[in-house]
Design a protein around this motif. Sequence first.
Motif, PDB file in Angstrom:
ATOM      1  N   PRO A 121      -7.561   2.315  -2.164  1.00 16.22           N
ATOM      2  CA  PRO A 121      -8.559   2.231  -3.245  1.00 16.22           C
ATOM      3  C   PRO A 121      -8.177   1.151  -4.248  1.00 16.22           C
ATOM      4  N   THR A 122      -9.162   0.669  -4.975  1.00 10.30           N
ATOM      5  CA  THR A 122      -8.928  -0.341  -6.006  1.00 10.30           C
ATOM      6  C   THR A 122      -9.433   0.186  -7.354  1.00 10.30           C
ATOM      7  N   PRO A 123      -8.570   0.362  -8.338  1.00 10.74           N
ATOM      8  CA  PRO A 123      -7.099   0.208  -8.247  1.00 10.74           C
ATOM      9  C   PRO A 123      -6.484   1.407  -7.541  1.00 10.74           C
ATOM     10  N   ASN A 124      -5.306   1.203  -6.990  1.00 11.90           N
ATOM     11  CA  ASN A 124      -4.585   2.275  -6.306  1.00 11.90           C
ATOM     12  C   ASN A 124      -3.591   2.900  -7.280  1.00 11.90           C
ATOM     13  N   PRO A 125      -3.745   4.191  -7.579  1.00 15.43           N
ATOM     14  CA  PRO A 125      -2.869   4.815  -8.588  1.00 15.43           C
ATOM     15  C   PRO A 125      -1.468   5.124  -8.091  1.00 15.43           C
ATOM     16  N   SER A 126      -1.202   4.976  -6.792  1.00 15.38           N
ATOM     17  CA  SER A 126       0.117   5.324  -6.256  1.00 15.38           C
ATOM     18  C   SER A 126       1.207   4.464  -6.876  1.00 15.38           C
ATOM     19  N   ALA A 127       2.318   5.095  -7.229  1.00 18.99           N
ATOM     20  CA  ALA A 127       3.459   4.362  -7.784  1.00 18.99           C
ATOM     21  C   ALA A 127       4.128   3.471  -6.743  1.00 18.99           C
ATOM     22  N   MET A 128       3.811   3.686  -5.469  1.00 20.48           N
ATOM     23  CA  MET A 128       4.389   2.877  -4.393  1.00 20.48           C
ATOM     24  C   MET A 128       3.613   1.582  -4.163  1.00 20.48           C
ATOM     25  N   THR A 129       2.424   1.460  -4.735  1.00 25.56           N
ATOM     26  CA  THR A 129       1.547   0.326  -4.415  1.00 25.56           C
ATOM     27  C   THR A 129       2.167  -1.034  -4.714  1.00 25.56           C
ATOM     28  N   PRO A 130       2.737  -1.283  -5.894  1.00 24.19           N
ATOM     29  CA  PRO A 130       3.307  -2.621  -6.140  1.00 24.19           C
ATOM     30  C   PRO A 130       4.389  -2.989  -5.144  1.00 24.19           C
TER      31      PRO A 130
END
Length: 222
Positions: A121-130
């Motif tokens: 999803p955009t934005p992706n709330p997961s802390a792993m995304t970056p």
Amino acid sequence: MKVLVLGMPRTGTQSLADALERLGIAPVYHMREVGKNRDQALWLEALEAKFEGRGEPFDRERFDQILGSYEALADYPAAIFASELMSAYPEASIILSVRHSEDAWLASMESTLWHAHTHQPTPNPSAMTPLADTYHRYCWGDDLPRNGLAAYRAHNESVRELAEHRGGKFLEYAPGDGWAPLCEFLGVREGDVPTEPFPRSDDWAEYKRMVEAEKEKEKITT
């Protein structure tokens, strides 16, 4: 640090991690530890130092901030730093996990990590995304279908060459090889070799089934 499992994702790294723990080499640092320990920022710092020259490359002191309490490691993001980890932990034995078929590796990657990356999803709330976005960019130019096989071959050959130059214990291991070669490599006594089936662990299993079901549905409707 006793064992560095330096194969790429989707080469049985999670099963190997569970097998090492079964053999008493524990704990093992796997991708699943990153979020649990909130290590994303440190790995991003290490990636930027390696690929962008920002800051000092990680040495044993810096890696120990993440890995100091572990006896082994496996999977990304750690395996991206094969050379650095071999230098930081010269006492560790090296395992290169591979697939018997590189095409099977690519298909597995495409239906798990790559699918999740390209359908987020955009934005992706997961802390792993970056962290995930960064290693997709650095490791195969954010285009796994086009560049993945070349990256896989280059990584494996690099680990083989680094291990040969370094000396010490080295094992190339593929899913399905079972307990025998791993236990022999680690010096496990014959009577202590487990009799239960080798672990078959995969946090992505349910996600992969969902992706395959979607593909089958698309075939029916087209």
